[in-house]
Design a protein around this motif. Structure first.
Motif, mmCIF file in Angstrom:
data_model
loop_
_atom_site.group_PDB
_atom_site.id
_atom_site.type_symbol
_atom_site.label_atom_id
_atom_site.label_comp_id
_atom_site.label_asym_id
_atom_site.label_seq_id
_atom_site.Cartn_x
_atom_site.Cartn_y
_atom_site.Cartn_z
ATOM 1 N N LYS A 98 72.223 -43.413 -18.838
ATOM 2 C CA LYS A 98 71.902 -42.213 -18.051
ATOM 3 C C LYS A 98 72.830 -41.059 -18.420
ATOM 4 N N MET A 99 74.116 -41.337 -18.642
ATOM 5 C CA MET A 99 75.060 -40.290 -19.032
ATOM 6 C C MET A 99 74.731 -39.754 -20.419
ATOM 7 N N GLU A 100 74.366 -40.636 -21.346
ATOM 8 C CA GLU A 100 73.985 -40.198 -22.689
ATOM 9 C C GLU A 100 72.738 -39.325 -22.630
ATOM 10 N N LEU A 101 71.785 -39.695 -21.790
ATOM 11 C CA LEU A 101 70.570 -38.912 -21.634
ATOM 12 C C LEU A 101 70.886 -37.533 -21.054
ATOM 13 N N ALA A 102 71.752 -37.477 -20.054
ATOM 14 C CA ALA A 102 72.118 -36.203 -19.433
ATOM 15 C C ALA A 102 72.892 -35.313 -20.401
ATOM 16 N N GLU A 103 73.782 -35.898 -21.193
ATOM 17 C CA GLU A 103 74.576 -35.120 -22.132
ATOM 18 C C GLU A 103 73.738 -34.609 -23.298
ATOM 19 N N SER A 104 72.684 -35.323 -23.663
ATOM 20 C CA SER A 104 71.858 -34.899 -24.787
ATOM 21 C C SER A 104 70.734 -33.954 -24.355
ATOM 22 N N ALA A 105 70.535 -33.796 -23.064
ATOM 23 C CA ALA A 105 69.472 -32.919 -22.575
ATOM 24 C C ALA A 105 69.810 -31.473 -22.895
ATOM 25 N N ASN A 106 68.790 -30.705 -23.197
ATOM 26 C CA ASN A 106 68.961 -29.292 -23.510
ATOM 27 C C ASN A 106 68.869 -28.490 -22.219
ATOM 28 N N PRO A 107 69.995 -27.959 -21.746
ATOM 29 C CA PRO A 107 69.966 -27.198 -20.497
ATOM 30 C C PRO A 107 69.223 -25.872 -20.684
ATOM 31 N N ASP A 108 68.866 -25.284 -19.581
ATOM 32 C CA ASP A 108 68.200 -23.992 -19.598
ATOM 33 C C ASP A 108 69.127 -22.985 -20.270
ATOM 34 N N SER A 109 68.719 -22.449 -21.414
ATOM 35 C CA SER A 109 69.605 -21.566 -22.158
ATOM 36 C C SER A 109 69.671 -20.160 -21.566
ATOM 37 N N LYS A 110 68.693 -19.785 -20.761
ATOM 38 C CA LYS A 110 68.683 -18.445 -20.182
ATOM 39 C C LYS A 110 69.325 -18.485 -18.798
ATOM 40 N N PRO A 111 70.436 -17.769 -18.626
ATOM 41 C CA PRO A 111 71.049 -17.756 -17.292
ATOM 42 C C PRO A 111 70.184 -16.956 -16.312
ATOM 43 N N HIS A 112 70.226 -17.351 -15.079
ATOM 44 C CA HIS A 112 69.451 -16.652 -14.066
ATOM 45 C C HIS A 112 70.184 -15.381 -13.676
ATOM 46 N N VAL A 113 69.476 -14.271 -13.720
ATOM 47 C CA VAL A 113 70.084 -12.982 -13.429
ATOM 48 C C VAL A 113 69.492 -12.453 -12.128
ATOM 49 N N LEU A 114 70.379 -12.097 -11.214
ATOM 50 C CA LEU A 114 69.940 -11.519 -9.952
ATOM 51 C C LEU A 114 69.829 -10.009 -10.108
ATOM 52 N N PRO A 115 68.862 -9.387 -9.421
ATOM 53 C CA PRO A 115 68.756 -7.925 -9.498
ATOM 54 C C PRO A 115 69.949 -7.273 -8.805
ATOM 55 N N LEU A 116 70.717 -6.506 -9.568
ATOM 56 C CA LEU A 116 71.964 -5.936 -9.083
ATOM 57 C C LEU A 116 71.749 -4.987 -7.909
ATOM 58 N N ALA A 117 70.704 -4.173 -7.959
ATOM 59 C CA ALA A 117 70.449 -3.219 -6.872
ATOM 60 C C ALA A 117 70.186 -3.949 -5.557
ATOM 61 N N ARG A 118 69.450 -5.049 -5.618
ATOM 62 C CA ARG A 118 69.148 -5.811 -4.401
ATOM 63 C C ARG A 118 70.413 -6.447 -3.836
ATOM 64 N N VAL A 119 71.262 -6.961 -4.707
ATOM 65 C CA VAL A 119 72.516 -7.573 -4.272
ATOM 66 C C VAL A 119 73.403 -6.529 -3.598
ATOM 67 N N LYS A 120 73.509 -5.363 -4.206
ATOM 68 C CA LYS A 120 74.320 -4.289 -3.618
ATOM 69 C C LYS A 120 73.781 -3.878 -2.256
ATOM 70 N N LYS A 121 72.455 -3.796 -2.128
ATOM 71 C CA LYS A 121 71.834 -3.406 -0.855
ATOM 72 C C LYS A 121 72.163 -4.428 0.233
#
Length: 60
Positions: free
Chosen positions: A28-51
């Motif tokens: 299970k650890m080998e499977l988890a380490e070899s998995a390809n994680p989501d390469s695109k980080p999640h970006v929050l809308p800055l204007a909404r966060v500031k509001k």
């Protein structure tokens, strides 16, 4: 006790529980380490966060 999955039994009747657990978690650890994680980080809308921060009194 014999546990099954789609490819066959996970535990053989003569297999010790410690051996099974070690091999199970190693695979299970080998499977988890070899998995390809989501390469695109999640970006929050800055204007909404500031509001939201401006409206929250605890942030000030």
């Amino acid at each position: 006790m014999v546990l099954f999955n789609s490819s066959g039994p996970l535990v053989q009747p003569d297999m010790a529980l410690d051996n099974f657990l070690e091999s199970f978690w190693t695979s299970k650890m080998e499977l988890a380490e070899s998995a390809n994680p989501d390469s695109k980080p999640h970006v929050l809308p800055l204007a909404r966060v500031k509001k939201v921060m401006r409206e929250d009194e605890d942030v000030r």
